[in-house]
Design an enzyme around this catalytic site. Structure first.
Site, PDB file in Angstrom:
ATOM      1  N   CYS A 104     -43.785  -7.897  -5.584  1.00  0.00           N
ATOM      2  CA  CYS A 104     -42.194  -6.434  -6.297  1.00  0.00           C
ATOM      3  C   CYS A 104     -42.218  -6.141  -4.434  1.00  0.00           C
ATOM      4  O   CYS A 104     -43.447  -5.577  -4.059  1.00  0.00           O
ATOM      5  CB  CYS A 104     -42.508  -5.100  -6.760  1.00  0.00           C
ATOM      6  SG  CYS A 104     -41.688  -3.715  -6.771  1.00  0.00           S
ATOM      7  N   CYS A 153     -42.321  -2.799  -4.115  1.00  0.00           N
ATOM      8  CA  CYS A 153     -43.564  -0.838  -4.036  1.00  0.00           C
ATOM      9  C   CYS A 153     -44.393  -1.594  -3.319  1.00  0.00           C
ATOM     10  O   CYS A 153     -45.218  -0.458  -3.143  1.00  0.00           O
ATOM     11  CB  CYS A 153     -44.033  -1.953  -5.827  1.00  0.00           C
ATOM     12  SG  CYS A 153     -42.309  -1.926  -6.982  1.00  0.00           S
ATOM     13  N   ASP A 154     -45.235  -2.714  -2.809  1.00  0.00           N
ATOM     14  CA  ASP A 154     -45.915  -3.096  -2.644  1.00  0.00           C
ATOM     15  C   ASP A 154     -45.687  -3.208  -0.730  1.00  0.00           C
ATOM     16  O   ASP A 154     -46.577  -3.540  -0.118  1.00  0.00           O
ATOM     17  CB  ASP A 154     -46.987  -4.153  -3.223  1.00  0.00           C
ATOM     18  CG  ASP A 154     -47.586  -4.071  -4.034  1.00  0.00           C
ATOM     19  OD1 ASP A 154     -47.057  -2.678  -4.761  1.00  0.00           O
ATOM     20  OD2 ASP A 154     -47.297  -4.992  -5.335  1.00  0.00           O
TER      21      ASP A 154
END
Ligand code: NAP
Length: 303
Positions: free
Chosen positions: A130, A133-134
Site C-alpha cells: 500500500c 499507507c506506507d
C-alpha cells in the site's frame, strides 16, 4: 430471519446496501476490517464520475455516510463459515449465526504476494502492499514498485512525488496500466523502468536493502539497491469461504450472470470478487446495485 446479508463493505457492498435498503429489505452488511475495501488505499480516484482526483478514503467515507442515511452501518464481524445452498442461508460468525433469505457476496480481493520467504519476513520493514499507507516512511529514499498494471503505475507515480528515486520492475517490456497514467509516469524524471525483470529475492537483515532482479531474457541476475519494495502484482479474490458452494472460475473469481446471480439460487455476487472485464469503483457500484435489485426480485418471488 433477515431478508439479505451483504458480505463486504467496499464500493460493491455499500452500493448493494443502499439499493437493498431503498428496496425495503431488512439487511445486514458484514465487514471484516473497516468500510471501503481496497478503494480506501487509492491515493487519488479520478475516474469515478463526479469525483475528480479525490482520495479513495474520502470517496469511501462519502459512500459510508450515504449508506447510513438509509439506516445501514457495516458490522465488523469475522465470518467463520457459510451454508448457502438451502432456502434459508446461514452465515456463521464467532459470535452468532445469521440467517437470511438471500446473500450478496462482495468480499473483494487481497494483494497477490510475490511468494518468497523474505517477502513475509520483511513485510512492514520495507515491503508494503500500500503506497498511500506506507509511502511517507520512505520520503527522500529509494522505492521499487513491482508490477505493470494500474495499481503499480499509480503507486509509482505517487511515490515519485515523495521518494528520491523510484524503480518500476516489470516482467514484460510494456505496461498494462491505462494510457493516461503511463504518460504521467514516463514523464517523471526520477522514475526508472526496469523492464523484462522479475524479483528473485528481497535482501536485508531487518529491513529492505536491495532486490535481486533477474532479466527474463538473458537470465542475468543483479542487485538493485532500494529502501522499500511496493508489491502491486494484482489481486487474489477473497473466495476461500465460498469455494465449496459457489462456482468459481479458474482464477478463483465467482462466476455470475448479468443479473449478478451465482449458480446458487438466492446467492448473488458483486465487485472485484466476480469474473469481470473491468475492476473499478464505477463497475463495483453497478454490480452492487444490480445484485440487490436481483435479490429483491428473488425474495419477492420465493418467499
Ligand atoms: P493487474 O491489472 O492484474 O496487473 C497486475 C500486474 O502485475 C501486471 O502487469 C502483471 O504482469 C503483473 N504480475 C502479475 N503476477 C505477477 C508475478 N507473479 N510477478 C510479477 N509480476 C506479476 O492488477 P492491478 O494493477 O492490481 O489492478 C487490479 C484491477 O484494479 C485492474 O482491473 C485495474 O484496472 C484496477 N485498478 C484500477 C485503477 C484505476 O482505474 N484508477 C487503479 C488501480 C487498479 P503482466 O502485465 O505481464 O500480466
Amino acid at each position: 430471519m433477515l431478508d439479505l446479508v451483504i458480505i463486504g463493505s467496499g464500493p460493491a457492498g455499500m452500493a448493494a446496501g443502499i439499493y437493498a435498503r431503498r428496496g425495503g429489505l431488512d439487511t445486514m452488511l458484514i465487514e471484516k476490517v473497516s468500510p471501503g475495501g481496497q478503494a480506501v488505499y487509492a491515493h487519488s480516484i479520478e475516474n469515478y464520475p463526479g469525483s475528480y482526483q479525490v482520495p479513495g478514503y474520502e470517496l469511501m467515507f462519502s459512500f459510508a455516510n450515504h449508506l447510513e442515511k438509509f439506516g445501514l452501518v457495516p458490522e465488523v464481524l469475522e465470518i467463520t463459515g457459510t451454508e448457502l445452498s438451502g432456502r434459508v442461508k446461514s452465515v456463521h460468525t464467532a459470535k452468532e449465526t445469521i440467517e437470511a433469505k438471500a446473500v450478496v457476496i462482495a468480499s473483494g480481493a487481497s494483494p497477490r504476494r510475490l511468494g518468497m520467504p523474505s517477502e513475509g519476513k520483511l513485510t512492514g520493514r520495507g515491503v508494503s502492499y500500500c503506497a498511500s499507507c506506507d509511502g511517507n516512511f520512505f520520503k527522500g529514499k529509494v522505492a521499487a514498485v513491482v508490477g505493470g498494471g494500474d495499481a503499480a503505475a499509480e503507486d509509482a507515480l505517487y511515490l515519485a512525488k515523495i521518494c528520491s528515486k523510484v524503480y518500476v520492475v516489470h516482467r514484460r517490456d510494456s505496461l498494462r496500466a491505462q494510457d493516461i497514467v503511463q504518460k504521467r509516469l514516463f514523464a517523471m524524471p526520477n522514475v526508472e523502468m526496469v523492464w523484462d525483470s522479475v524479483v528473485e529475492d528481497i535482501l536485508g537483515a531487518d529491513k529492505v536493502e536491495s532486490l535481486l532482479i533477474k532479466d527474463v531474457n538473458g537470465g542475468t541476475v543483479r542487485k538493485l539497491a532500494t529502501d522499500s519494495v511496493f508489491v502491486a502484482i494484482g489481486q487474489v479474490p477473497n473466495t476461500g469461504l465460498f469455494a465449496k458452494e459457489v462456482a468459481l472460475a479458474d482464477t478463483g473469481h465467482i462466476i455470475v450472470d448479468r443479473e449478478m446471480r451465482t449458480n446458487v439460487p438466492g446467492v448473488f455476487a458483486a465487485g472485484d470478487v466476480t469474473v469481470k472485464p473491468l475492476r473499478q469503483v464505477v463497475t463495483a457500484v453497478s454490480d452492487g446495485a444490480v445484485a440487490s435489485y436481483s435479490a429483491i426480485k428473488y425474495i419477492s418471488t420465493e418467499f
